[in-house]
Design an enzyme around this catalytic site. Structure first.
Site, PDB file in Angstrom:
ATOM      1  N   SER A 200       0.955  -1.295   0.174  1.00 24.37           N
ATOM      2  CA  SER A 200       0.067  -0.024  -0.021  1.00 24.37           C
ATOM      3  C   SER A 200       0.843   1.111  -0.014  1.00 24.37           C
ATOM      4  CB  SER A 200      -0.911  -0.199   1.453  1.00 24.37           C
ATOM      5  OG  SER A 200      -2.081   0.656   0.943  1.00 24.37           O
ATOM      6  N   ASP A 306      -8.950  -5.543  -5.673  1.00 21.58           N
ATOM      7  CA  ASP A 306      -8.686  -4.322  -4.814  1.00 21.58           C
ATOM      8  C   ASP A 306      -9.362  -2.927  -5.321  1.00 21.58           C
ATOM      9  OD1 ASP A 306      -7.324  -2.328  -3.198  1.00 21.58           O
ATOM     10  OD2 ASP A 306      -5.429  -3.294  -3.367  1.00 21.58           O
ATOM     11  N   HIS A 337      -7.382  -5.752  -1.052  1.00 24.06           N
ATOM     12  CA  HIS A 337      -6.293  -5.260  -0.552  1.00 24.06           C
ATOM     13  C   HIS A 337      -5.347  -6.257   0.578  1.00 24.06           C
ATOM     14  CE1 HIS A 337      -3.858  -1.467  -0.564  1.00 24.06           C
ATOM     15  NE2 HIS A 337      -4.072  -1.447   0.634  1.00 24.06           N
TER      16      HIS A 337
END
Length: 649
Positions: A200, A306, A337
């Protein structure tokens, strides 16, 4: 790829003396002739744990005191190599999350001893790789935890926070033993060869640092990472969230940063307008434009479902890297995610180990000659591709046409005629549209093939061009591709985004009293469905002339706009159907426009350019002799409606 469990437990050697003796005979550089794999011959318990503060060269807090910012760097490295005169490579994770929010599935935070040295380093990287002859380096981004400066959300300060550390590891920057003192620290223990990794925001920093072309950065492993911050907050002018980067900056700022970073916060508001216009602030945070500078290899990992860092990021980054000949590898899962440590743990640790051995230690272990892509086709069932997208992938132009019922048309290779209309309904989104694909409803226009006679594989990024006439001065558009047919998939819309966390633990490296190498196991969380959205994209119709600037629309005038869809790799099996749905606001995935428009599509000027293995010929073969399907009375089943909870990459 074969599953090889490295170990489930690890016991430190009894004494440092035994460790040194074993290491002398079994160092990765000398064991068994030409090495192919680093081995856990160094003591984790006796590893050096230290902290330095690297000067970034920036005065990012804007206080005008003339003092440049220092970022905190926590280091865990094997003690023995330095005693042997050997230098080690570095695995680095630069993050804003080490104190505010934690890392990994268990939200681990850094902990420290009384001297200020790290005790718990989040994740398994230190536990696993330090005994194998790597240093693990954790960087607190400027404005977070123990670092000076301000969080500027992917901008110059964020990227320089980590780049300066790579420079220090290679002898080009200055560091100190304390945050404010004058005693310098050198990195004589490393050869400077650095690999960056992270999920991320952490992986985003790796992308950004690689895009500077900094010397010494040999590889990056961005997991579910952003490639352009504009595309995190907007989709061609349509807002994806009800907040901007100022909210995110405040979320991770240290208490000290909150007291002195008002100017940075104000810039993040003023220069990132909610209109969706591209500004210099966004240009600074677009790493794709600097892909030509990337010298590091890239091992990219992303969940195809995601909905936080959406797969447009992987598609545009991958394509730009390919254009410039960057060495690449990719894993694509069915998850949302999620870190690969939590969806394919044994294979991930094995593959990452071999990747770092090859890229940082120079071991000829063959990983560079293996298939480029691993793709999860069904939960825990993976396939490979020699390259990605596969050889023979070509764009096919698919065209919608009117069908026997208004609102439900056909999808084929021949240009259609007529029109289709729908009225934006912000209460509904892709899950509801897909469930009612075969039913005329006022909020969407759907176009469907017959049942396929052969499998059809989509691989890459699609684009949908529409010519639409609105009834209002503002309008947002969504386009989604849907696989209509029964399947079992990872439930990406549920808590865990395709995984369930179990109570049992497995161990992936050495442990100390303060830092366990054992982590909770996970399992695939699945759902039985009869439709799956496989790619989606959104846009503000007001950006028809300039994707960087929206303008008011003239009701009754036709506008042509191309919508970029997120990258995917999906096989629509024989017997299933492929659908294109065009609608307005996608509930919880984009914000609605100021008005509630009705839009009319000119089908003769509307099309979808879809990357298919085999191109248009493959589509023609798969739809040849296909029969129309009589829709049932019940809606099709899919995952539940995704919830609008993402504001934290």
């Amino acid at each position: 790829m074969p599953t090889r469990m490295r170990f489930t437990t690890w016991r430190p050697l009894a004494t440092a003396a035994i460790t040194l003796l074993v290491a002398a005979f079994l160092t990765p550089a000398t064991a068994h002739g030409t090495p192919h794999e680093s081995r856990p011959v160094y003591s984790y318990e006796n590893a050096v744990r230290e902290a330095v503060w690297v000067d970034t060269g920036l005065d990012g807090d804007g206080d005008g005191d003339g003092r440049t910012d220092r970022v905190a760097v926590d280091i865990v490295r094997p003690r023995e190599p330095a005693a042997q005169g050997r230098k080690v490579p570095v695995i680095m994770d630069a993050s804003p999350y080490y104190s505010c929010c934690g890392r990994g599935n268990e939200s681990q935070r850094k902990t420290y001893d009384a001297a200020g040295n790290v005790v718990q380093a989040p994740l398994f990287y230190d536990n696993y790789f330090v005994p194998r002859g790597y240093a693990f380096v954790m960087v607190d981004l400027a404005g977070t935890n123990r670092s000076d400066g301000c969080v500027d959300v992917g901008g110059r300060s964020d990227i320089q926070s980590a780049k300066a550390v790579v420079d220090w590891l290679n002898g080009r920057a200055r560091a100190y033993t304390t945050r404010t003192g004058g005693t310098t620290a050198t990195a004589g223990w490393t050869n400077g060869r650095t690999g960056m990794i992270g999920k991320s925001w952490d992986g985003t920093i790796a992308n950004g640092v690689a895009a500077t072309g900094v010397r010494g950065l040999k590889t990056i492993v961005p997991i579910a990472a952003i490639s352009s911050w504009y595309d995190y907050y907007f989709a061609q002018g349509a807002p994806l969230y009800d907040s901007g980067p100022d909210w995110l900056s405040d979320y991770v700022d240290s208490p000290e940063a909150r007291t002195k970073c008002a100017a940075v916060q104000r810039r993040l508001v003023d220069e990132a307008p909610r209109t969706g216009d591209r500004t210099p602030l966004w240009t600074e945070r677009d790493y794709v434009r600097d892909a030509r500078k990337v010298k590091a290899s890239v091992f990219l990992v992303h969940g195809l479902q995601d909905l936080n860092v959406r797969t447009k990021h992987l598609g545009q980054w991958w394509d730009a890297l390919a254009k410039h000949g960057v060495e690449r590898k990719i894993w694509l899962s069915q998850t949302g995610h999620v870190d690969p440590f939590d969806f394919r743990r044994a294979d991930w640790v094995d593959t990452l180990h071999r990747w770092f051995d090859h890229e940082l230690l120079g071991y000829d272990n063959g990983i560079d000659r293996e298939p480029m892509a691993d793709i999860e086709r069904h939960p825990d069932r993976w396939v490979t591709s020699a390259v990605w997208p596969p050889h023979g992938t070509r764009t096919a132009t698919l065209r919608p046409a009117t069908g026997s019922r208004p609102g439900v048309g056909t999808l084929g290779l021949h240009k259609g005629k007529g029109a289709a209309s729908f009225t934006d309904d912000p209460r509904l989104g892709e899950s509801e549209w897909a469930a009612r694909t075969d039913t005329p409803t006022p909020e969407k226009a759907a176009f469907v093939t017959g049942a396929l006679t052969r499998d059809l594989r989509l691989s890459g990024s699609s684009r949908v061009t529409v010519t639409a006439t609105p009834t209002t001065a503002t309008a947002h558009l969504s386009a989604v591709l849907v696989d209509l047919g029964p399947d079992t998939i990872r439930d990406y819309a549920a808590s865990g985004e395709g995984i369930s966390t179990l109570t049992g633990r497995s161990c992936w490296g050495a442990s100390t009293t303060g830092d366990s190498g054992c982590f909770k196991e996970t399992a695939a969380r699945t759902a039985d469905v009869t439709q799956t959205v496989v790619s989606r994209g959104w846009a503000d119709l007001g950006t028809y002339a300039d994707p960087g600037r929206g303008v008011p629309l003239t009701p009754g005038r036709a506008y042509t706009l191309t919508i970029d869809l997120a990258a995917t790799d999906h096989v629509v099996p024989a017997g299933h159907r492929l659908a294109l749905i065009v609608a307005g606001t996608d509930k919880d995935l984009i914000d609605p426009p100021a008005d509630t428009p009705t839009l009319t599509l000119d089908l003769s000027r509307t099309s979808a350019r879809v990357p298919l293995v085999g191109g248009a010929d493959a589509f023609a073969r798969a739809t040849s002799g296909s029969a129309a399907v009589t829709p049932g009375a019940r809606p099709l089943d899919g995952v539940r409606t995704p919830h609008h909870t993402y504001r934290i990459p």
